[in-house]
Design a protein around this motif. Structure first.
Motif, PDB file in Angstrom:
ATOM      1  N   GLU A 136     -10.396   1.746   6.865  1.00  0.00           N
ATOM      2  CA  GLU A 136      -9.927   3.009   7.264  1.00  0.00           C
ATOM      3  C   GLU A 136     -10.503   3.761   8.440  1.00  0.00           C
ATOM      4  O   GLU A 136      -9.870   4.375   9.252  1.00  0.00           O
ATOM      5  CB  GLU A 136      -9.961   3.855   5.864  1.00  0.00           C
ATOM      6  CG  GLU A 136      -9.015   3.804   4.624  1.00  0.00           C
ATOM      7  CD  GLU A 136      -9.024   4.413   3.776  1.00  0.00           C
ATOM      8  OE1 GLU A 136      -8.649   5.631   3.987  1.00  0.00           O
ATOM      9  OE2 GLU A 136      -9.199   4.011   2.566  1.00  0.00           O
ATOM     10  N   GLU A 167     -11.849  -6.924   3.019  1.00  0.00           N
ATOM     11  CA  GLU A 167     -11.018  -6.317   1.791  1.00  0.00           C
ATOM     12  C   GLU A 167     -11.830  -6.129   0.621  1.00  0.00           C
ATOM     13  O   GLU A 167     -11.817  -5.268   0.102  1.00  0.00           O
ATOM     14  CB  GLU A 167      -9.702  -7.099   1.550  1.00  0.00           C
ATOM     15  CG  GLU A 167      -8.561  -7.083   2.480  1.00  0.00           C
ATOM     16  CD  GLU A 167      -7.273  -7.674   2.134  1.00  0.00           C
ATOM     17  OE1 GLU A 167      -6.378  -6.970   1.984  1.00  0.00           O
ATOM     18  OE2 GLU A 167      -7.380  -8.818   2.159  1.00  0.00           O
ATOM     19  N   ALA A 176      -6.761  10.346  -0.446  1.00  0.00           N
ATOM     20  CA  ALA A 176      -6.779   9.104  -0.866  1.00  0.00           C
ATOM     21  C   ALA A 176      -7.986   9.001  -1.751  1.00  0.00           C
ATOM     22  O   ALA A 176      -8.092   8.142  -2.776  1.00  0.00           O
ATOM     23  CB  ALA A 176      -7.126   8.345   0.430  1.00  0.00           C
ATOM     24  N   TYR A 202       0.752  -1.217   0.045  1.00  0.00           N
ATOM     25  CA  TYR A 202       0.014   0.027   0.051  1.00  0.00           C
ATOM     26  C   TYR A 202       0.940   1.340   0.290  1.00  0.00           C
ATOM     27  O   TYR A 202       2.070   1.243   0.336  1.00  0.00           O
ATOM     28  CB  TYR A 202      -0.950   0.090   1.372  1.00  0.00           C
ATOM     29  CG  TYR A 202      -2.268  -0.523   1.027  1.00  0.00           C
ATOM     30  CD1 TYR A 202      -3.258  -0.244   0.493  1.00  0.00           C
ATOM     31  CD2 TYR A 202      -2.315  -2.096   1.904  1.00  0.00           C
ATOM     32  CE1 TYR A 202      -4.486  -0.794   0.632  1.00  0.00           C
ATOM     33  CE2 TYR A 202      -3.351  -2.619   1.946  1.00  0.00           C
ATOM     34  CZ  TYR A 202      -4.446  -2.062   1.010  1.00  0.00           C
ATOM     35  OH  TYR A 202      -5.738  -2.919   1.151  1.00  0.00           O
ATOM     36  N   PHE A 223      -4.516   4.588   0.853  1.00  0.00           N
ATOM     37  CA  PHE A 223      -5.476   4.649   2.069  1.00  0.00           C
ATOM     38  C   PHE A 223      -4.766   5.912   2.945  1.00  0.00           C
ATOM     39  O   PHE A 223      -3.739   6.183   3.133  1.00  0.00           O
ATOM     40  CB  PHE A 223      -5.542   3.381   2.823  1.00  0.00           C
ATOM     41  CG  PHE A 223      -4.317   3.096   3.502  1.00  0.00           C
ATOM     42  CD1 PHE A 223      -4.569   3.168   4.932  1.00  0.00           C
ATOM     43  CD2 PHE A 223      -3.025   2.266   2.952  1.00  0.00           C
ATOM     44  CE1 PHE A 223      -3.672   2.727   5.745  1.00  0.00           C
ATOM     45  CE2 PHE A 223      -2.381   2.044   3.908  1.00  0.00           C
ATOM     46  CZ  PHE A 223      -2.354   2.270   5.309  1.00  0.00           C
ATOM     47  N   ARG A 266      -8.273  12.444   3.528  1.00  0.00           N
ATOM     48  CA  ARG A 266      -8.904  11.615   2.935  1.00  0.00           C
ATOM     49  C   ARG A 266      -9.592  11.992   1.477  1.00  0.00           C
ATOM     50  O   ARG A 266      -9.717  11.172   0.492  1.00  0.00           O
ATOM     51  CB  ARG A 266     -10.589  11.448   3.894  1.00  0.00           C
ATOM     52  CG  ARG A 266     -11.360  10.636   3.361  1.00  0.00           C
ATOM     53  CD  ARG A 266     -12.562  10.267   4.760  1.00  0.00           C
ATOM     54  NE  ARG A 266     -12.032   9.857   5.944  1.00  0.00           N
ATOM     55  CZ  ARG A 266     -11.333   8.873   6.263  1.00  0.00           C
ATOM     56  NH1 ARG A 266     -11.132   8.009   5.332  1.00  0.00           N
ATOM     57  NH2 ARG A 266     -10.838   8.599   7.402  1.00  0.00           N
ATOM     58  N   LYS A 279      -6.853  -1.365   7.287  1.00  0.00           N
ATOM     59  CA  LYS A 279      -5.880  -1.270   6.231  1.00  0.00           C
ATOM     60  C   LYS A 279      -4.536  -1.034   7.091  1.00  0.00           C
ATOM     61  O   LYS A 279      -4.789  -0.021   8.048  1.00  0.00           O
ATOM     62  CB  LYS A 279      -6.195  -0.351   5.181  1.00  0.00           C
ATOM     63  CG  LYS A 279      -7.288  -0.993   4.228  1.00  0.00           C
ATOM     64  CD  LYS A 279      -7.650   0.132   3.360  1.00  0.00           C
ATOM     65  CE  LYS A 279      -8.809  -0.420   2.329  1.00  0.00           C
ATOM     66  NZ  LYS A 279      -9.216   0.520   1.345  1.00  0.00           N
ATOM     67  N   ARG A 284      -9.572   6.220  -5.493  1.00  0.00           N
ATOM     68  CA  ARG A 284     -10.610   5.224  -5.397  1.00  0.00           C
ATOM     69  C   ARG A 284     -10.861   4.518  -6.838  1.00  0.00           C
ATOM     70  O   ARG A 284     -11.335   3.404  -6.588  1.00  0.00           O
ATOM     71  CB  ARG A 284     -11.652   5.953  -4.659  1.00  0.00           C
ATOM     72  CG  ARG A 284     -11.591   6.612  -3.397  1.00  0.00           C
ATOM     73  CD  ARG A 284     -11.559   5.157  -2.273  1.00  0.00           C
ATOM     74  NE  ARG A 284     -11.472   5.571  -1.065  1.00  0.00           N
ATOM     75  CZ  ARG A 284     -10.371   5.741  -0.413  1.00  0.00           C
ATOM     76  NH1 ARG A 284      -9.393   5.351  -0.723  1.00  0.00           N
ATOM     77  NH2 ARG A 284     -10.488   6.195   1.062  1.00  0.00           N
TER      78      ARG A 284
END
Length: 523
Positions: A511, A505, A147, A129, A166, A144, A448, A151
């Motif tokens: 998160e 997952e 991240a 990651y 993430f 956020r 995560k 997506r």
């Protein structure tokens, strides 16, 4: 003639127990035959709840797992339902007998491997990651937003070896004493996620004026990123991480754009990491139980204990947490400690928790939760004994602080709260690259960057929550051995470590559950 299912209506765990556990609902008037005894049930007994196998007088101990789980608060007749209405958790002395018991021999099996990402420090990632790490709640939304720009799938075709981007966000980072317990704990947790073997690279996002300011995190924890040898054979030197402060960047939008650009700069390097065959000794297994029920200590937790023993037998690490949820059972671990020093470290944490709860006018037996009690758990002692089954049978080799990095092979205890999010946050920050979570009531936790395997304690919850549960340990109540389920779980751990996605997952969970332990006052 009774069927096998009918004969398995209730189970007794030790010969000296005076209770049996319902393996399925038992109607009033049903005659159960367990442990060489026949008892007529006086009232309906729900799945996971307990029935008395003999009369118990007030003040006498109630025994399950061969241990005291409480004391009768009123006369209990044979065949009666045993629960909070007739059992109380009184204090009693426990003989710690430090390092007095010899552990059974480790299971013998051939060396096993999995496909993982070998990092420069020798640890092995099970995922690859990129992390966006927020130092304070004031930069949480910004982190956020960064991240969320990753997506979609458009970028993935160019970086197939990267599992995702993430955000690590939380509610703290300020209004705490600088250098105090909460400040130090938060920085240790953030550093644990930044330097996690499942994280290839990261950027740090702060506001600029917080107590837990970004540059201090970098300097205090000596953070680096992207070192090591890539698949091309090219040596990449470690570099200082990219740090962005919203106030310095000129606001949220400018920070987002700068951070997104920084992530795109990191992606090619992160993508050069590839899975290679690694020994199972590189597994660092976090163990957690949540939404527990009366069968947690009968099925899923003992099966996880078998899997933990197999991991340790391979030279790997198994990390147990939840200090308030081994309360009343800690003497079973101190006896297995490799030394008196290790055993005393555990007892010192137990005493700290007694003082900590007393400070706030609480008591540790405020646990089990209402949901636990609905599932058949009566006292903290019963819950603790069931939770301890996750630890298997190997020696306790060390006791570490919350979120402290764990490098010692074998069974390690980490001091954490019992509440699932802060507990698992600490375990993962310690470096666990696989997490197994057992549940009887049904938990949907993921975290995560570590894959979370969820194990149901009973078949009804597994069937009802099939999209969230990875393994059904309820088959133990139907006749499968604990050993068999434990070995199946061990194989699932290796598969997950090699990249097979868990149910959490698949649903993108992991998160919101990041929750560092907040110990002291908010100023």
């Amino acid at each position: 003639m009774a069927t096998a299912a009918e004969e398995q209506r209730a189970v007794i765990l030790r010969g000296e127990d005076n209770v049996a556990v319902a393996a399925r609902p038992i109607p009033k008037g049903y005659v159960i035959a367990v442990g060489g005894r026949e008892v007529e049930v006086r009232e309906p007994i729900a799945l996971g709840h307990k029935v008395a196998l003999s009369a118990i007088e007030p003040g006498q101990p109630v025994r399950k797992y061969g241990q005291i789980i409480g004391f009768a608060s009123k006369p209990i007749a044979a065949g009666a339902w045993i629960h909070v209405h007739n059992v109380t958790a009184e204090l009693f002395e426990r003989d710690y007998a430090y390092a007095s018991e010899q552990a059974p021999p480790l299971p013998t099996m051939e060396p096993r491997t999995f496909q993982g990402f070998l990092r420069p420090d020798g640890r092995v990632g099970t995922r690859n990651y990129l992390a966006v790490i927020s130092t304070v709640n004031c930069s949480a939304s910004t982190s956020r937003y960064i991240a969320e720009r990753f997506r979609g799938d458009a970028w993935r075709k160019d970086y197939p070896n990267v599992d995702g981007v993430f955000a690590v966000t939380h509610k703290g980072g300020c209004a705490i004493p600088f250098g105090g317990p909460d400040h130090n704990t938060l920085e240790r947790v953030l550093a644990g996620f930044a330097n996690h073997p499942n994280v290839a690279a990261y950027v740090i996002v702060g506001l600029g004026c917080e107590v837990s300011y970004a540059q201090h995190l970098v300097e205090a924890q000596d953070l680096v990123t992207l070192g090591g040898v890539r698949k091309s054979g090219r040596q990449v030197e470690p570099v200082r991480p990219r740090v962005l402060n919203i106030q310095e960047q000129g606001g949220i939008n400018k920070t987002v754009e700068a951070a997104v650009a920084a992530v795109y700069q990191l992606l090619p390097e992160a993508n050069e990491w590839v899975r290679t065959e690694q020994p199972a000794s590189k597994i660092s297994l976090a163990m957690e139980c949540g939404g527990s029920d009366g069968n947690s200590g009968v099925t899923a937790n003992p099966a996880l204990g078998v899997a933990a023993d197999l991991i340790v037998a391979q030279g790997g690490t198994a990390i147990l947490g939840e200090t308030p949820e081994i309360y009343g059972a800690e003497h079973l671990l101190t006896r297995r400690a490799v030394s008196r020093v290790v055993g005393e470290k555990l007892v010192a944490r137990i005493k700290w928790w007694e003082d900590y709860t007393r400070l706030f006018g609480a008591e540790i037996n405020n646990n089990p939760s209402p949901g636990n009690k609905a599932g058949g758990l009566t006292t903290i002692y019963e819950k603790s004994l069931g939770a301890l089954a996750k630890a298997g049978s190997t020696p306790l080799v060390d006791v570490v602080e919350y979120a402290e990095r764990v490098d010692t092979p074998g069974l390690v205890f980490m001091d954490t709260p019992g509440y699932d999010p802060p507990c698992t946050t600490g375990l993962v920050a310690g470096g666990a690259n696989v997490l197994v979570f057992t549940t009887g009531r049904g938990s949907v936790l993921g975290l995560k960057p570590t894959p979370c395997i969820k194990v149901a304690t009973n078949t009804p919850i597994f069937d009802r929550m099939i999209d969230d549960m990875d393994l059904n340990a309820g088959t133990i109540l139907e006749g499968e051995s604990v050993e068999s389920v434990g070995r199946r779980l061990f194989e699932m751990i290796l598969d997950s470590a090699s990249g097979t996605k868990t149910k959490s997952e698949q649903q993108g969970v992991g998160e919101e559950e990041f929750a560092p332990w907040h110990i002291g006052p908010t100023l």
